[in-house]
Design a protein around this motif. Structure first.
Motif, mmCIF file in Angstrom:
data_model
loop_
_atom_site.group_PDB
_atom_site.id
_atom_site.type_symbol
_atom_site.label_atom_id
_atom_site.label_comp_id
_atom_site.label_asym_id
_atom_site.label_seq_id
_atom_site.Cartn_x
_atom_site.Cartn_y
_atom_site.Cartn_z
ATOM 1 N N ARG A 62 0.823 -1.203 0.000
ATOM 2 C CA ARG A 62 0.000 0.000 0.000
ATOM 3 C C ARG A 62 0.863 1.263 0.000
ATOM 4 N N MET A 63 1.966 1.223 0.710
ATOM 5 C CA MET A 63 2.877 2.371 0.702
ATOM 6 C C MET A 63 3.509 2.551 -0.673
ATOM 7 N N LEU A 64 3.896 1.442 -1.314
ATOM 8 C CA LEU A 64 4.480 1.542 -2.659
ATOM 9 C C LEU A 64 3.467 2.069 -3.662
ATOM 10 N N ILE A 65 2.210 1.663 -3.529
ATOM 11 C CA ILE A 65 1.171 2.167 -4.429
ATOM 12 C C ILE A 65 1.014 3.673 -4.264
ATOM 13 N N ILE A 66 1.068 4.157 -3.027
ATOM 14 C CA ILE A 66 1.019 5.604 -2.801
ATOM 15 C C ILE A 66 2.190 6.289 -3.494
ATOM 16 N N GLY A 67 3.384 5.717 -3.332
ATOM 17 C CA GLY A 67 4.569 6.312 -3.934
ATOM 18 C C GLY A 67 4.475 6.407 -5.445
ATOM 19 N N TYR A 68 4.001 5.343 -6.083
ATOM 20 C CA TYR A 68 3.923 5.354 -7.546
ATOM 21 C C TYR A 68 2.736 6.170 -8.048
ATOM 22 N N CYS A 69 1.649 6.225 -7.295
ATOM 23 C CA CYS A 69 0.500 7.022 -7.728
ATOM 24 C C CYS A 69 0.786 8.515 -7.657
ATOM 25 N N TYR A 70 1.594 8.915 -6.695
ATOM 26 C CA TYR A 70 1.846 10.342 -6.489
ATOM 27 C C TYR A 70 3.265 10.752 -6.867
ATOM 28 N N GLU A 75 12.056 6.136 -1.433
ATOM 29 C CA GLU A 75 11.380 5.371 -0.379
ATOM 30 C C GLU A 75 11.603 6.016 0.985
ATOM 31 N N ARG A 76 12.734 6.682 1.178
ATOM 32 C CA ARG A 76 12.952 7.414 2.423
ATOM 33 C C ARG A 76 11.933 8.542 2.560
ATOM 34 N N ARG A 77 11.727 9.268 1.465
ATOM 35 C CA ARG A 77 10.732 10.352 1.499
ATOM 36 C C ARG A 77 9.323 9.791 1.600
ATOM 37 N N LEU A 78 9.086 8.631 0.991
ATOM 38 C CA LEU A 78 7.767 8.005 1.076
ATOM 39 C C LEU A 78 7.409 7.715 2.528
ATOM 40 N N CYS A 79 8.362 7.192 3.289
ATOM 41 C CA CYS A 79 8.101 6.907 4.703
ATOM 42 C C CYS A 79 7.787 8.200 5.459
ATOM 43 N N GLU A 80 8.476 9.285 5.141
ATOM 44 C CA GLU A 80 8.203 10.567 5.792
ATOM 45 C C GLU A 80 6.813 11.071 5.438
ATOM 46 N N GLU A 81 6.422 10.923 4.171
ATOM 47 C CA GLU A 81 5.111 11.405 3.737
ATOM 48 C C GLU A 81 3.985 10.600 4.389
ATOM 49 N N VAL A 82 4.147 9.292 4.477
ATOM 50 C CA VAL A 82 3.119 8.468 5.123
ATOM 51 C C VAL A 82 3.022 8.803 6.605
ATOM 52 N N HIS A 83 4.148 9.138 7.212
ATOM 53 C CA HIS A 83 4.150 9.508 8.628
ATOM 54 C C HIS A 83 3.363 10.802 8.858
ATOM 55 N N LEU A 84 3.429 11.752 7.917
ATOM 56 C CA LEU A 84 2.828 13.072 8.120
ATOM 57 C C LEU A 84 1.430 13.196 7.534
ATOM 58 N N ASN A 85 1.113 12.458 6.472
ATOM 59 C CA ASN A 85 -0.139 12.636 5.738
ATOM 60 C C ASN A 85 -1.211 11.709 6.306
ATOM 61 N N LEU A 86 -2.303 12.279 6.769
ATOM 62 C CA LEU A 86 -3.357 11.476 7.383
ATOM 63 C C LEU A 86 -4.094 10.631 6.359
ATOM 64 N N ALA A 87 -4.248 11.117 5.136
ATOM 65 C CA ALA A 87 -4.900 10.320 4.096
ATOM 66 C C ALA A 87 -4.053 9.108 3.747
ATOM 67 N N TYR A 88 -2.748 9.266 3.728
ATOM 68 C CA TYR A 88 -1.857 8.136 3.479
ATOM 69 C C TYR A 88 -1.967 7.118 4.608
ATOM 70 N N ARG A 89 -2.034 7.593 5.842
ATOM 71 C CA ARG A 89 -2.189 6.677 6.979
ATOM 72 C C ARG A 89 -3.503 5.907 6.883
ATOM 73 N N TRP A 90 -4.556 6.601 6.493
ATOM 74 C CA TRP A 90 -5.858 5.928 6.353
ATOM 75 C C TRP A 90 -5.765 4.817 5.301
ATOM 76 N N PHE A 91 -5.152 5.108 4.171
ATOM 77 C CA PHE A 91 -5.051 4.120 3.099
ATOM 78 C C PHE A 91 -4.208 2.927 3.528
ATOM 79 N N CYS A 92 -3.183 3.146 4.356
ATOM 80 C CA CYS A 92 -2.300 2.061 4.813
ATOM 81 C C CYS A 92 -2.824 1.360 6.054
ATOM 82 N N LEU A 94 -3.154 2.555 9.029
ATOM 83 C CA LEU A 94 -2.325 2.947 10.162
ATOM 84 C C LEU A 94 -3.069 3.990 10.992
ATOM 85 N N GLY A 95 -3.000 3.835 12.313
ATOM 86 C CA GLY A 95 -3.546 4.856 13.183
ATOM 87 C C GLY A 95 -2.603 6.044 13.292
ATOM 88 N N VAL A 96 -3.052 7.059 13.989
ATOM 89 C CA VAL A 96 -2.241 8.271 14.115
ATOM 90 C C VAL A 96 -0.946 7.980 14.844
#
Length: 458
Positions: A62-70, A75-92, A94-96
């Protein structure tokens, strides 16, 4: 009166992610059509039943799909974006307060279980099957083409192809070099390339526009009904390799998905005699492909089209009414007359050409006229007849859907340069990118435009 908003930053907030993500968000639409049940079942044999639980492979996908869709390439930046973006957390899922996996987890799984199990191929085909269930794959017409993607290899780290290379200790070689040497041992010897990269030797030295660079080609097989990618295959950047990749994709689609198109749409690069013969004779597919014809002359002499083919007599008839045959005398042992290039040479008689008044316009510099005919010329004739039909003109317009996907791949998904090296790295990146494109196309077509699916997932 000037307002002021001073809220304590350390204040604890309760957030409902489900309510926070808008209903028309792209990830909410993708989540509706993404089912990773088959993907998990595919990976189960590659995990041990003992030990600590691993990072959920579905979370990584799911994280890789976010990375390729956007277009998040790092991958280092992808982890940072998933950590900060609530919509990304919802898709993965992951809770807050849930921890995001470290970026090194992707490399470990990609070079391990994912690659051993060909997990990205399974992911791509599961999404494609969902597209088929939703009626977005017609199966009547496919279009194919290739696009050149720069490899992660610098020009400065190149050596001439004729130069002998000492790769050093085999146990300490990088993975792309090991893949290249293994493929070299298994292949038929060919002429060496002009340049070889020391970091990614399998990459092709090409010059499509501007200075030459190392690259791979991503080959798409696209259903023209809604522009869904039905298969993708990496290859070197050459017409021959791209034609072989198209054959591989058509065979694989027929074997794994039981789909074979009625017509194939492609450009002139796929109009070779061997390719057209394979489509017409072996696969029974109508080629909506321009014929790759080099028989045209620039010196004003007669072209092949000025000669009449007589299939019953197996000969040509020149404008002067004389015959061109593949043999003019009987042989004790019958000869096939087929060259290594898959052609048959038809020649006129010197006694007919010498007194002929049309010789200055036929063969002014040779004693006789020769016509080279492919063993697949009948398939080329089929393609030529199709080129005169209205259906062919429609296919020319539909082929733009492949070009649009390549433009989307490079401009929106930011895949104009690979991050992974070697053929397997190109294989993984191209499959993930095609998966993201199919998910985006299906989500926008069905969910965002208000179409509700009526069939359950297969």
């Amino acid at each position: 009166m000037m307002g002021r908003n001073l809220v304590a930053r350390e204040r604890t907030e309760t957030i409902n992610l489900e309510a926070f993500v808008p209903q028309d968000h792209l990830l909410r639409a993708i989540d509706r059509y993404l089912d990773l049940t088959a993907f998990r079942d595919h990976l189960k044999p590659f995990y041990s039943h003992m030990g600590r639980p691993s990072v959920d492979p579905e979370l990584l996908i799911r994280m890789l799909i976010i990375g390729y869709c956007y277009g998040i390439r790092s991958e280092r930046r992808l982890c940072e974006e998933v950590h900060l973006n609530l919509a990304y957390r919802w898709f993965c899922h992951l809770g807050v307060h849930d921890r995001v996996p470290d970026h090194s987890t992707f490399s470990k799984n990609r070079h391990g279980r994912f690659r051993d199990s060909d997990a990205f191929r399974e992911l791509f085909e599961s999404v494609l099957r969902r597209c088929m269930v939703e009626g977005m794959v017609g199966g009547e017409g496919f279009a194919t083409d290739a696009s050149v993607i720069k490899a992660d290899a610098q020009r400065q780290r190149a050596v001439p192809g004729m130069e002998r290379i000492d790769w050093g200790d085999p146990s300490r070689l990088a993975r792309p070099v090991r893949e290249y040497l293994a493929a070299l041992e298994a292949s038929v010897p060919t002429d060496p390339p002009k340049s070889i990269s020391l970091t990614d030797p399998a990459a092709s030295w090409t010059a499509t526009a501007g200075p030459a660079f190392f690259a791979y080609s991503t080959n798409y097989l696209v259903d023209v009904k809604h522009g869904i990618i039905v298969d993708v295959e990496p290859s070197s950047s050459s017409h021959a390799a791209e034609s072989r990749a198209t054959r591989t994709m058509i065979d694989r689609t027929e074997q794994r998905l039981h789909i074979k198109p009625y017509r194939l749409i492609a450009d002139t690069a796929y109009g070779s005699a061997a390719m057209l013969g394979w489509l017409v004779k072996d696969k029974g597919i109508t080629p909506h492909v321009p014929v790759w014809d080099r028989s045209q002359r620039k010196d004003g002499t007669f072209i092949v089209g000025d000669f009449v083919w007589e299939p019953e007599a197996d000969q040509y008839r020149c404008p002067g009414g004389k015959a061109l045959r593949k043999e003019w005398r009987a042989f004790t042992h019958a000869r096939v007359h087929v060259t290594k290039a898959g052609t048959v040479n038809y020649r006129s008689s010197g006694m007919d050409c010498a007194p002929c008044k049309l010789k200055p316009w036929c063969c002014p510099h040779t004693a006789t006229r020769k016509i080279v005919r492919s063993i697949h010329e009948d398939a080329r004739d089929v393609a030529r007849r199709i080129m005169q039909t209205p259906e062919y003109a429609q296919s020319r317009r539909e082929r733009k859907k492949v070009e649009m996907l390549f433009a989307h791949l490079k401009r929106i998904l930011k895949l104009d340069r690979l991050r992974l090296r070697g053929p397997t790295g190109a294989h993984d990146e191209f499959l993930l990118a095609a998966t993201a494109q199919n998910l985006r196309r299906m989500a926008k077509r069905l969910y965002v435009e208000g179409m509700v699916p009526t069939q359950p997932v297969a």
